[in-house]
Design an enzyme around this catalytic site. Structure first.
Site, PDB file in Angstrom:
ATOM      1  N   LYS A 173       0.855  -1.195   0.000  1.00  0.00           N
ATOM      2  CA  LYS A 173       0.000   0.000   0.000  1.00  0.00           C
ATOM      3  C   LYS A 173       0.886   1.238   0.000  1.00  0.00           C
ATOM      4  CE  LYS A 173      -1.988   2.676   2.865  1.00  0.00           C
ATOM      5  NZ  LYS A 173      -1.890   3.928   2.075  1.00  0.00           N
ATOM      6  N   GLY A 226       7.183   5.350   7.753  1.00  0.00           N
ATOM      7  CA  GLY A 226       6.256   6.466   7.915  1.00  0.00           C
ATOM      8  C   GLY A 226       6.499   7.157   9.241  1.00  0.00           C
ATOM      9  N   THR A 228       6.279   8.278  13.268  1.00  0.00           N
ATOM     10  CA  THR A 228       6.425   7.532  14.519  1.00  0.00           C
ATOM     11  C   THR A 228       5.068   7.203  15.136  1.00  0.00           C
ATOM     12  OG1 THR A 228       8.628   8.397  14.925  1.00  0.00           O
ATOM     13  CG2 THR A 228       7.385   7.692  16.866  1.00  0.00           C
ATOM     14  N   ALA A 229       4.127   8.152  15.082  1.00  0.00           N
ATOM     15  CA  ALA A 229       2.812   7.890  15.682  1.00  0.00           C
ATOM     16  C   ALA A 229       2.138   6.711  14.972  1.00  0.00           C
ATOM     17  CB  ALA A 229       1.943   9.139  15.593  1.00  0.00           C
ATOM     18  N   THR A 230       2.230   6.675  13.645  1.00  0.00           N
ATOM     19  CA  THR A 230       1.637   5.555  12.898  1.00  0.00           C
ATOM     20  C   THR A 230       2.372   4.258  13.228  1.00  0.00           C
ATOM     21  OG1 THR A 230       1.317   7.154  11.108  1.00  0.00           O
ATOM     22  CG2 THR A 230       0.852   4.859  10.604  1.00  0.00           C
ATOM     23  N   GLU A 248      10.433   1.870  10.061  1.00  0.00           N
ATOM     24  CA  GLU A 248      11.370   2.964   9.738  1.00  0.00           C
ATOM     25  C   GLU A 248      10.603   4.254   9.948  1.00  0.00           C
ATOM     26  OE1 GLU A 248      14.458   2.468   9.072  1.00  0.00           O
ATOM     27  OE2 GLU A 248      14.368   0.298   8.815  1.00  0.00           O
ATOM     28  N   CYS A 282      13.445  11.681   5.669  1.00  0.00           N
ATOM     29  CA  CYS A 282      13.605  11.305   7.082  1.00  0.00           C
ATOM     30  C   CYS A 282      15.031  11.558   7.557  1.00  0.00           C
ATOM     31  CB  CYS A 282      13.246   9.837   7.250  1.00  0.00           C
ATOM     32  SG  CYS A 282      14.176   8.768   6.144  1.00  0.00           S
ATOM     33  N   GLU A 384       9.641  16.610  14.916  1.00  0.00           N
ATOM     34  CA  GLU A 384       9.961  16.478  13.491  1.00  0.00           C
ATOM     35  C   GLU A 384       9.032  17.398  12.697  1.00  0.00           C
ATOM     36  OE1 GLU A 384       8.711  12.980  11.269  1.00  0.00           O
ATOM     37  OE2 GLU A 384      10.708  12.835  10.396  1.00  0.00           O
TER      38      GLU A 384
HETATM   39  P1  NAD Z   1       2.348   8.288   7.746  1.00  0.00           P
HETATM   40  O1  NAD Z   1       2.743   7.528   8.947  1.00  0.00           O
HETATM   41  O2  NAD Z   1       1.237   9.248   7.856  1.00  0.00           O
HETATM   42  O3  NAD Z   1       1.925   7.300   6.556  1.00  0.00           O
HETATM   43  C1  NAD Z   1       2.812   6.316   6.059  1.00  0.00           C
HETATM   44  C2  NAD Z   1       2.001   5.189   5.458  1.00  0.00           C
HETATM   45  O4  NAD Z   1       1.274   4.544   6.504  1.00  0.00           O
HETATM   46  C3  NAD Z   1       0.959   5.631   4.435  1.00  0.00           C
HETATM   47  O5  NAD Z   1       0.893   4.693   3.398  1.00  0.00           O
HETATM   48  C4  NAD Z   1      -0.326   5.629   5.241  1.00  0.00           C
HETATM   49  O6  NAD Z   1      -1.474   5.452   4.471  1.00  0.00           O
HETATM   50  C5  NAD Z   1      -0.094   4.431   6.154  1.00  0.00           C
HETATM   51  N1  NAD Z   1      -0.877   4.427   7.386  1.00  0.00           N
HETATM   52  C6  NAD Z   1      -1.323   5.487   8.108  1.00  0.00           C
HETATM   53  N2  NAD Z   1      -2.030   5.053   9.175  1.00  0.00           N
HETATM   54  C7  NAD Z   1      -2.002   3.691   9.138  1.00  0.00           C
HETATM   55  C8  NAD Z   1      -2.553   2.671   9.969  1.00  0.00           C
HETATM   56  N3  NAD Z   1      -3.256   2.957  11.054  1.00  0.00           N
HETATM   57  N4  NAD Z   1      -2.328   1.398   9.636  1.00  0.00           N
HETATM   58  C9  NAD Z   1      -1.594   1.094   8.536  1.00  0.00           C
HETATM   59  N5  NAD Z   1      -1.064   2.006   7.704  1.00  0.00           N
HETATM   60  C10 NAD Z   1      -1.272   3.294   8.011  1.00  0.00           C
HETATM   61  O7  NAD Z   1       3.665   8.972   7.226  1.00  0.00           O
HETATM   62  P2  NAD Z   1       3.824   9.997   6.022  1.00  0.00           P
HETATM   63  O8  NAD Z   1       3.258  11.312   6.458  1.00  0.00           O
HETATM   64  O9  NAD Z   1       3.338   9.366   4.771  1.00  0.00           O
HETATM   65  O10 NAD Z   1       5.423  10.100   5.894  1.00  0.00           O
HETATM   66  C11 NAD Z   1       6.197  10.992   6.624  1.00  0.00           C
HETATM   67  C12 NAD Z   1       6.870  10.292   7.780  1.00  0.00           C
HETATM   68  O11 NAD Z   1       7.603   9.177   7.312  1.00  0.00           O
HETATM   69  C13 NAD Z   1       7.863  11.178   8.486  1.00  0.00           C
HETATM   70  O12 NAD Z   1       7.717  11.023   9.874  1.00  0.00           O
HETATM   71  C14 NAD Z   1       9.211  10.623   8.042  1.00  0.00           C
HETATM   72  O13 NAD Z   1      10.265  10.838   8.918  1.00  0.00           O
HETATM   73  C15 NAD Z   1       8.891   9.186   7.914  1.00  0.00           C
HETATM   74  N6  NAD Z   1       9.864   8.523   7.047  1.00  0.00           N
HETATM   75  C16 NAD Z   1      10.780   7.681   7.612  1.00  0.00           C
HETATM   76  C17 NAD Z   1      11.749   7.067   6.824  1.00  0.00           C
HETATM   77  C18 NAD Z   1      12.774   6.120   7.413  1.00  0.00           C
HETATM   78  O14 NAD Z   1      13.387   5.391   6.652  1.00  0.00           O
HETATM   79  N7  NAD Z   1      12.959   6.092   8.721  1.00  0.00           N
HETATM   80  C19 NAD Z   1      11.779   7.329   5.452  1.00  0.00           C
HETATM   81  C20 NAD Z   1      10.831   8.200   4.913  1.00  0.00           C
HETATM   82  C21 NAD Z   1       9.877   8.786   5.718  1.00  0.00           C
END
Ligand code: NAD
Length: 481
Positions: A173, A226, A228-230, A248, A282, A384
């Site tokens: 997804k 994605g 941290t909260a998610t 990650e 990130c 962040e």
């Molecule tokens: P996000 O957590 O909002 O969403 C990421 C993904 O998770 C999306 O596909 C979203 O639809 C899905 N998602 C959201 N809620 C979910 C749930 N309850 N169950 C399952 N899936 C769910 O993050 P974002 O806003 O898309 O991305 C930005 C964040 O990602 C930033 O915090 C960034 O630091 C982090 N990030 C981390 C890395 C790493 O390698 N550590 C790399 C890129 C981005």
């Protein structure tokens, strides 16, 4: 208008009830297409298809899987321009970046794991001549890959490629903010006749489609990138069925510049680290720690270099910073800029929206922003922001720099600038982060472990680490008489 569809069992389909969400180009704020608002039923169908495909895909040898991944890499490469255009219009990033970084890296991800699986090894332990232990590494079955919007195809393929290479079938997804290149990936699969059901791509929101993947008992592992909260929600839900999880997550990464560094090189790379992809990586260095004796020198270099960056139409080859990915994220970053001022920060440059004329007049553009005068513990230096915003913080001693660098809940990456080799080793060892770059930033070797500590994540991606995550080790002990 683009009509994105799910890709399930080798076929393209809409959400069962036909519901869709809007695809928005953040550079123009225009609706440019739709994609399915999938939920439980679509996820069930994708898991069913993946299960059906698993027996053959898992049992086929690494050469077979490797050959398919190479074919897929070649197919993406053959349409690189179309992928790059799609990535740029979907995310707002400069087309030049999508062309030279995002899409080539997606190609490299498939090629890397296509090669890696051919060289994978497992262990044997010989106890005495009559007793042999060896390790079988078997695929998990159906796995879920959930990715964010900042590096859409780059990060999606970073998960999908090792999962497939090691013999799993995938329900993926992509982010609902940037689903377009995952759809083009599905089209590439269909064009080359990729085995049906091995890779399934379901579009929709996290709370509906994503959550259904995470909660499903037949999904054996979740590889998630994605916020941290998610990540915390996913870890909690996945624990119900004791799934493997790789998380990650976010970062608040320090760039540490010591007085003995090559100051010009440090300033140039620090600006790249702060503002690449509009600060939406990130790994971006959003806290710039500068030894007090060179603070003013570095500060003026950083201001000059930030002001020299061009914010503009992502299609324009002279653009350094494109659009912020969405209206919601644009508002969030602006809000953080206001908080920084309320906390007593002085904006050295930027701190505001940028109006881009022509087709981008309604787009979401922000100036690269540098702020000083904030204590390390304030929210601007702790949360962040994930936008083109970085703070400058002076330090006196190495000890103080390390304490400040480690003084957040995150621990993804850090950059250290020094010519002193002993200091480079000492500081690298003392930093609480998964990745340390010395005298560089974001120099990537796909074999190395990639991931964070503390609230930046759990587990490591990259090379053998990813292949290990997507397999289960089984020990076989044979005793001969
Ligand atoms: P996000 O957590 O909002 O969403 C990421 C993904 O998770 C999306 O596909 C979203 O639809 C899905 N998602 C959201 N809620 C979910 C749930 N309850 N169950 C399952 N899936 C769910 O993050 P974002 O806003 O898309 O991305 C930005 C964040 O990602 C930033 O915090 C960034 O630091 C982090 N990030 C981390 C890395 C790493 O390698 N550590 C790399 C890129 C981005």
């Amino acid at each position: 208008m683009i009509r994105i569809q799910n890709y399930i069992g080798g076929r393209f389909c809409d959400a069962v009830d036909g519901s869709t969400l809007h695809l928005i180009d953040p550079a123009t704020a225009e609706i440019v297409g739709t994609f399915p608002d999938s939920a439980q039923k679509e996820v069930e169908a994708a898991i069913g298809s993946a299960e059906d495909a698993c027996a053959h895909w898992s049992a086929s040898g690494p050469e077979y899987r490797s050959a398919w991944l190479y074919k897929l890499a070649n197919a993406i490469e053959a349409s690189l321009e179309a992928f790059a255009q799609a990535e740029s219009s979907d995310s707002g990033k400069p087309l030049s970046v999508a062309r030279t970084v995002d899409i080539p890296r997606a190609v490299a991800n498939f090629r890397f794991f296509a090669g890696a699986i051919l060289h994978d090894q497992s262990e044997a332990y010989v106890d005495r001549p009559s007793v042999l232990n060896y390790t079988l590494r078997q695929p998990l079955g159906v796995v879920g890959c959930i990715s964010p919007w900042n590096l859409p195809l780059y990060l999606f393929s970073w998960k999908v490629a090792p999962a497939l290479a090691s013999g799993n079938c995938v329900v993926g997804k992509p982010s609902e903010v940037t689903p377009l290149t995952a759809f083009l990936l599905a089209k590439a699969c269909a064009d080359i006749g990729f085995p049906a059901g091995v890779l399934n791509i379901v579009h929709g929101t996290g709370p509906k489609a994503g959550a259904a993947i995470v909660a499903h008992p037949k999904v054996k592992a979740i590889s998630f990138t994605g916020g941290t909260a998610t990540g915390k929600i996913i870890a909690q839900v996945a624990s119900e069925s004791l799934k493997k999880v790789s998380l990650e997550l976010g970062g608040k990464n320090p760039t540490i510049i010591f007085e003995d560094a090559d100051l010009e090189a440090a300033a140039t790379e620090t600006i790249k680290a702060a503002f690449s992809n509009q600060g939406q990586i990130c790994l971006c260095g959003s806290r710039i720690l500068i030894q007090a004796s060179v603070y003013d020198q570095i500060k003026s270099k950083l201001i000059d270099k930030a002001r020299a960056l061009t914010v503009g139409d992502p299609q324009d080859s002279s653009t350094d910073l494109g659009a912020i990915v969405s209206k919601a994220h644009f508002d969030k970053v602006l809000h953080h800029m206001e908080i920084a001022e309320k906390e007593g920060g002085q904006i050295l440059t930027g701190g505001k929206k940028v109006s881009v004329s022509g087709r981008c007049k309604n787009g979401y553009f922000l100036a690269p922003t540098l702020i000083e005068g904030l204590p390390p513990t304030c929210s601007t230096n702790q949360d962040e922001i994930f936008g083109p915003v970085a703070t400058l913080i002076p330090f006196e001693t190495e000890k103080e720099a390390i304490e400040m660098a480690n003084g957040t809940r995150y621990g993804l990456s850090a950059s250290v600038w020094t010519k002193d080799l002993n200091r480079a080793h000492r500081v690298s060892s003392a930093l609480s982060s998964g990745i340390v770059w010395v005298n560089c930033w974001m120099h990537r070797d796909l074999r190395t472990p990639f991931g964070g500590v503390k609230e930046s994540g759990v587990g490591r991606e990259g090379g053998l680490y990813a292949l290990r995550f997507f397999t289960e080790a089984k020990n076989v002990c044979i005793k001969t008489s």
